[in-house]
Scaffold this motif. Structure first.
Motif, mmCIF file in Angstrom:
data_model
loop_
_atom_site.group_PDB
_atom_site.id
_atom_site.type_symbol
_atom_site.label_atom_id
_atom_site.label_comp_id
_atom_site.label_asym_id
_atom_site.label_seq_id
_atom_site.Cartn_x
_atom_site.Cartn_y
_atom_site.Cartn_z
ATOM 1 N N ARG A 1 0.737 -1.434 -0.252
ATOM 2 C CA ARG A 1 0.207 0.019 0.010
ATOM 3 C C ARG A 1 0.928 1.338 0.264
ATOM 4 N NH1 ARG A 1 -4.235 2.694 -0.242
ATOM 5 N NH2 ARG A 1 -4.112 5.014 1.465
ATOM 6 N N GLU A 2 2.108 1.267 0.813
ATOM 7 C CA GLU A 2 2.941 2.443 0.430
ATOM 8 C C GLU A 2 3.712 2.798 -0.311
ATOM 9 O OE1 GLU A 2 4.987 1.684 4.385
ATOM 10 O OE2 GLU A 2 3.779 1.998 5.447
ATOM 11 N N ASP A 3 4.310 1.995 -0.983
ATOM 12 C CA ASP A 3 4.405 1.773 -2.291
ATOM 13 C C ASP A 3 3.903 2.188 -3.533
ATOM 14 O OD1 ASP A 3 7.070 0.533 -1.799
ATOM 15 O OD2 ASP A 3 6.770 -1.255 -2.145
ATOM 16 N N TYR A 4 3.036 1.993 -3.067
ATOM 17 C CA TYR A 4 1.319 2.470 -4.308
ATOM 18 C C TYR A 4 0.890 3.710 -4.492
ATOM 19 C CZ TYR A 4 -3.450 3.642 -5.222
ATOM 20 O OH TYR A 4 -4.808 3.880 -6.061
ATOM 21 N N VAL A 5 1.017 4.551 -3.024
ATOM 22 C CA VAL A 5 0.720 5.841 -3.155
ATOM 23 C C VAL A 5 1.800 6.667 -3.360
ATOM 24 C CG1 VAL A 5 0.308 7.391 -1.070
ATOM 25 C CG2 VAL A 5 -0.729 5.029 -0.741
ATOM 26 N N THR A 6 3.014 5.933 -2.924
ATOM 27 C CA THR A 6 4.463 6.362 -3.311
ATOM 28 C C THR A 6 4.599 6.392 -5.373
ATOM 29 O OG1 THR A 6 5.168 6.048 -1.338
ATOM 30 C CG2 THR A 6 6.766 6.631 -3.390
ATOM 31 N N ALA A 7 4.563 5.163 -5.323
ATOM 32 C CA ALA A 7 4.226 5.223 -7.192
ATOM 33 C C ALA A 7 3.832 6.111 -7.754
ATOM 34 C CB ALA A 7 4.074 3.867 -7.460
ATOM 35 N N ARG A 8 1.522 6.239 -7.372
ATOM 36 C CA ARG A 8 0.680 6.522 -7.733
ATOM 37 C C ARG A 8 1.274 8.646 -7.811
ATOM 38 N NH1 ARG A 8 -4.283 8.639 -8.030
ATOM 39 N NH2 ARG A 8 -5.601 7.411 -8.914
ATOM 40 N N ARG A 9 1.946 8.834 -6.318
ATOM 41 C CA ARG A 9 2.139 10.282 -6.230
ATOM 42 C C ARG A 9 3.646 10.575 -7.687
ATOM 43 N NH1 ARG A 9 1.577 11.139 0.233
ATOM 44 N NH2 ARG A 9 -1.055 10.596 -0.158
ATOM 45 N N GLU A 10 4.112 9.913 -7.602
ATOM 46 C CA GLU A 10 5.328 10.086 -8.660
ATOM 47 C C GLU A 10 5.051 10.363 -9.596
ATOM 48 O OE1 GLU A 10 8.026 6.775 -7.893
ATOM 49 O OE2 GLU A 10 9.037 7.866 -6.145
ATOM 50 N N TRP A 11 3.808 9.342 -10.126
ATOM 51 C CA TRP A 11 3.518 9.448 -11.881
ATOM 52 C C TRP A 11 2.672 10.583 -12.069
ATOM 53 C CZ3 TRP A 11 -2.362 7.701 -12.443
ATOM 54 C CH2 TRP A 11 -2.696 7.779 -14.151
ATOM 55 N N ILE A 12 1.801 11.195 -11.261
ATOM 56 C CA ILE A 12 1.083 12.282 -10.786
ATOM 57 C C ILE A 12 2.111 12.708 -11.454
ATOM 58 C CG2 ILE A 12 -0.345 13.963 -10.387
ATOM 59 C CD1 ILE A 12 -1.654 11.758 -11.459
ATOM 60 N N ALA A 13 3.439 13.552 -10.407
ATOM 61 C CA ALA A 13 4.447 14.426 -10.895
ATOM 62 C C ALA A 13 5.042 14.302 -12.190
ATOM 63 C CB ALA A 13 5.204 14.032 -9.362
ATOM 64 N N GLU A 14 5.201 13.354 -12.363
ATOM 65 C CA GLU A 14 5.587 13.414 -13.651
ATOM 66 C C GLU A 14 4.382 14.062 -14.899
ATOM 67 O OE1 GLU A 14 8.909 12.542 -14.469
ATOM 68 O OE2 GLU A 14 9.210 12.348 -12.483
ATOM 69 N N ILE A 15 3.386 13.537 -14.590
ATOM 70 C CA ILE A 15 2.380 14.070 -15.326
ATOM 71 C C ILE A 15 2.990 15.720 -15.557
ATOM 72 C CG2 ILE A 15 -0.393 14.164 -16.060
ATOM 73 C CD1 ILE A 15 0.088 11.054 -15.270
ATOM 74 N N ARG A 16 1.886 16.044 -14.538
ATOM 75 C CA ARG A 16 2.219 17.269 -14.229
ATOM 76 C C ARG A 16 3.723 18.238 -14.703
ATOM 77 N NH1 ARG A 16 0.619 20.577 -8.691
ATOM 78 N NH2 ARG A 16 1.281 22.533 -9.601
ATOM 79 N N LYS A 17 4.941 17.260 -15.088
ATOM 80 C CA LYS A 17 5.945 18.064 -15.451
ATOM 81 C C LYS A 17 5.435 18.140 -17.414
ATOM 82 C CE LYS A 17 9.271 16.439 -12.346
ATOM 83 N NZ LYS A 17 10.224 14.931 -11.718
ATOM 84 N N ASP A 18 5.320 16.888 -17.790
ATOM 85 C CA ASP A 18 4.909 16.986 -18.923
ATOM 86 C C ASP A 18 3.672 18.251 -19.110
ATOM 87 O OD1 ASP A 18 5.126 15.365 -21.299
ATOM 88 O OD2 ASP A 18 2.952 15.126 -20.918
ATOM 89 N N ALA A 19 3.253 18.130 -18.552
ATOM 90 C CA ALA A 19 1.930 19.243 -18.680
ATOM 91 C C ALA A 19 2.514 20.889 -18.822
ATOM 92 C CB ALA A 19 0.770 19.442 -17.472
ATOM 93 N N GLU A 20 3.585 21.242 -18.019
ATOM 94 C CA GLU A 20 4.235 22.307 -17.454
ATOM 95 C C GLU A 20 4.980 22.282 -18.912
ATOM 96 O OE1 GLU A 20 5.814 21.836 -13.692
ATOM 97 O OE2 GLU A 20 4.560 22.353 -12.943
ATOM 98 N N ARG A 21 5.487 21.491 -19.323
ATOM 99 C CA ARG A 21 6.321 21.434 -20.707
ATOM 100 C C ARG A 21 5.634 21.979 -21.523
ATOM 101 N NH1 ARG A 21 9.696 16.685 -18.006
ATOM 102 N NH2 ARG A 21 7.961 15.536 -19.318
ATOM 103 N N GLU A 22 4.799 21.293 -21.979
ATOM 104 C CA GLU A 22 3.850 21.894 -22.373
ATOM 105 C C GLU A 22 3.285 22.651 -22.852
ATOM 106 O OE1 GLU A 22 -0.510 20.184 -25.407
ATOM 107 O OE2 GLU A 22 -0.084 19.257 -23.332
ATOM 108 N N TYR A 23 2.974 23.649 -21.762
ATOM 109 C CA TYR A 23 2.668 24.691 -21.162
ATOM 110 C C TYR A 23 3.898 26.328 -21.852
ATOM 111 C CZ TYR A 23 1.292 29.437 -19.046
ATOM 112 O OH TYR A 23 1.544 31.139 -18.604
ATOM 113 N N ALA A 24 5.676 25.243 -21.023
ATOM 114 C CA ALA A 24 6.027 26.308 -21.594
ATOM 115 C C ALA A 24 6.326 26.477 -23.386
ATOM 116 C CB ALA A 24 7.482 26.234 -20.744
ATOM 117 N N MET A 25 6.033 25.382 -23.863
ATOM 118 C CA MET A 25 6.431 25.183 -25.487
ATOM 119 C C MET A 25 5.689 26.511 -25.433
ATOM 120 S SD MET A 25 6.529 21.470 -26.192
ATOM 121 C CE MET A 25 6.906 21.411 -27.981
ATOM 122 N N GLY A 26 4.258 27.163 -25.092
ATOM 123 C CA GLY A 26 3.364 28.148 -25.975
ATOM 124 C C GLY A 26 2.407 27.738 -26.295
ATOM 125 N N ASP A 27 2.716 25.589 -26.384
ATOM 126 C CA ASP A 27 0.899 24.901 -26.869
ATOM 127 C C ASP A 27 -0.948 25.356 -26.198
ATOM 128 O OD1 ASP A 27 2.613 24.317 -28.741
ATOM 129 O OD2 ASP A 27 2.460 22.607 -27.458
#
Length: 612
Positions: free
Chosen positions: A566-592
């Protein structure tokens, strides 16, 4: 049983005064309370049965006309109560027409000898010049069609399944064309050897020939202007619009084919959308979309797929904005069995100078990118796990299933992490770890089947695959008791049967039961698909329990183990959401995208903690 009587002399006189004529008035029979007042300018040939014409019918919004028959030639027809039939340019011959129908400005409606209504037609899918492998009938589902294609070279299976289908057709096929209740056929040239179910509408079509148009109360079918349909079956909630042309096709529930799209020898299932382009010998499973003029789907097997144009096969240019149509989840398969363009569940997305490229060797590395750089092919394993596009797709597909619950004939499992995809992830993680062990950590690039993987990409790939594994294992643990599975069914390889995720052992058992005659009825085959899908959770637990034990090096899952998972699941899920957030911010930085779009997306990500 409906009661009819012959016309009275007064009724015949009134009809003649209304400009009607009959080859033989004694062959005209009518309902008991029939009135001839609204029958004008009609020529009768052969045996004709008429209902009552007592009510007005709606022909357009806020516009009603009294039911009746005007300016028509009828031969060997039966017409139900309160229909409006007028301005038939040629004739209606050999049809049973239901109640409350509107049939106006139609040239010809006819049933000819030997009509099949599109059923029993065998088409060749995946190989446009090969032997036929899919038999069309109104009970076809994506799973049944997938079995027909997959086992087409197995003569025993093919003979058995076709015998079942033909028996089903023989039991249900009408003797002549039928039009259901409340059907509208307006401004249409030809309706030949076609049966149309209740509440469907045909408006402005050029020709319907040897077709079956099926519906349920919650989902009628609409055929629009300029459409040509031949030797085809169209199912619940679908629409064929705007000069589309289909020949030798099956169009499953809630599909739309529009804007001049042409298709032949192809099947479409469950919410597929086709516009502008072309399909030939294509197997378009659930949620297949094609909406560019340059798109040709030919000899391929698609599912959760969006055909773009040139290199834009998955519309990755639109990840956060409203124009995003999604990426391929389950995969695309060629006639040779090679997997292509598979950025999500089980394959590799390729960008290669506008050419569609086959990469069967990379199937073992799911959620990957394959990028051409001159003669060099760079592989980025697992990258798509952490993209905005995948995140949006996971959430949007269930919402886009517009089929009513009673009309969901094809099974669609929306799990992006399942024993099917996670099995591929496990294999991919082992491949990358073996590459790392063989070449060490002090190299800049690794070679996998002549594809180049950069050192950083390999390490990130292992990380992304491990993240997905922990998310999957934790999510499954939340849904089950910690006890060992009661059944071993589910252990081993899993398949995706065009939307149905199932153990390979269950598929093999079903095929064998069909071949040896244990199952000899097509409805029993379809019931088995439903049964397998209903047992999905149990089968998944059997597969997952062993995977979890192997991953964590334990013999059984204890409460203490469950807490760690359960702890590994929560940690992995939060890491996953953080990576998706980075991807979104990169797209915004490109002006898309606009700042408001980014803010709304980040707000949605912040709510993910509620689902932990």
């Amino acid at each position: 049983m409906e009661e009819y009587r012959t016309l009275t002399d007064d009724e015949i006189l009134t009809l003649e005064e209304n400009g009607c004529w009959a080859e033989n008035w004694t062959e005209i029979s009518v309902a008991e309370d029939f009135s001839p007042a609204h029958i004008r300018g009609v020529n009768f040939y052969g045996e004709v049965k008429l209902g009552l014409f007592e009510k007005s019918v709606e022909v357009a919004k806020d516009f009603t006309k009294h039911s009746g028959i005007r300016n028509a030639t009828l031969r060997n027809v039966k017409i139900g109560d309160n229909c409006l039939i007028e301005n038939i340019g040629n004739y209606i011959n050999g049809y049973d027409i239901g109640e409350d129908c509107v049939i106006t400005n139609v040239s010809t409606m006819e049933t000819t000898e030997g009509a099949t209504f599109g059923e029993g037609n065998i088409i060749s899918v995946l190989n446009e010049v090969g032997d036929g492998n899919v038999i069309l009938f109104d009970g076809l589902t994506s799973q049944l069609a997938a079995l027909m294609v997959k086992y087409s070279s197995d003569r025993e299976f093919t003979h058995a399944i076709r015998a079942m289908v033909r028996e089903e057709i023989n039991c249900s096929q009408p003797e002549r064309g039928t039009i259901g209740d409340r059907v509208k056929i307006i401004n249409t040239s030809e309706v030949i050897n076609t049966q149309i179910s209740n509440d469907c509408e045909v408006r402005g079509a050029v020709r319907l020939s040897d077709c079956s148009i099926k519906s349920i109360p919650e989902a009628s079918v609409y055929i629009g202007s300029g459409v040509i349909c031949e030797n085809s079956i169209i199912f619940d909630g679908s629409s064929i619009l705007n000069s589309a042309k289909i020949e030798n096709c099956f169009v499953g529930e809630a599909c739309q084919i529009t804007n001049g799209f042409t298709a032949e020898n192809s099947v479409f299932f469950a919410n597929s959308y086709m516009a502008n382009g072309e399909a030939c010998a294509a197997f378009c499973g659930p949620f297949t979309a094609s909406h560019h003029k340059s798109s040709l789907l030919i000899g391929g097997m698609f599912s959760f797929y969006n055909a773009g144009s040139a290199t834009n096969f998955s519309n990755h240019a639109y990840k956060m904005g409203p124009m995003h149509y999604g990426i391929l989840e389950r995969g695309t398969k060629t006639a040779s069995g090679a997997y292509i363009l598979m950025p999500a569940n089980i394959g590799t997305f390729s960008v290669c100078f506008g050419k569609l490229m086959y990469h069967p060797d990379t199937r073992a590395l799911p959620f990957s990118y394959l990028i051409a750089n001159g003669e060099q092919m760079n592989l980025v394993p697992g990258r798509n796990i952490t993209t905005v596009g995948l995140y949006r797709d996971i959430r949007k597909w269930p919402k886009r299933d517009v089929r009513p619950r009673s009309g969901q004939k094809s099974v669609v499992n929306f799990d992006w992490l399942s024993p099917f995809s996670v099995g591929e992830i496990l294999q991919a993680k082992h491949i990358l770890e073996d590459l790392l062990a063989a070449s060490g950590d002090n190299v800049s690039n690794y070679i996998y089947h002549e594809y180049i993987i950069r050192n950083s990409s390999l390490h990130k790939g292992i990380k992304y695959y491990d993240m997905a594994l922990r998310i999957y294992m934790g999510a499954v643990m939340k849904r089950h008791e910690l006890t060992r599975p009661l059944s071993q069914t589910g252990i081993g390889k899993w398949n995706d049967l065009s939307g149905l995720l199932l153990p390979a052992s269950e598929e093999d058992a079903l095929v064998n039961e069909i071949k040896n005659g244990e199952i000899d009825n097509i409805n029993d085959v379809i019931d088995r698909f439903t049964e397998i899908n209903n047992n999905y959770s149990e089968y998944r637990w059997a597969w997952s329990y062993d995977v979890i034990c192997d991953y964590y090096g334990i013999d059984e899952i204890t409460e203490e183990d469950a807490m760690r998972i359960r702890e590994d699941y929560v940690t992995a899920r939060r890491e996953w959401i953080a990576e998706i957030r980075k991807d979104a911010e990169r797209e915004y930085a490109m002006g898309d995208v606009e700042k408001s779009v980014l803010d709304n997306f980040i707000e949605q990500l912040d709510k993910e903690k509620d689902y932990e």
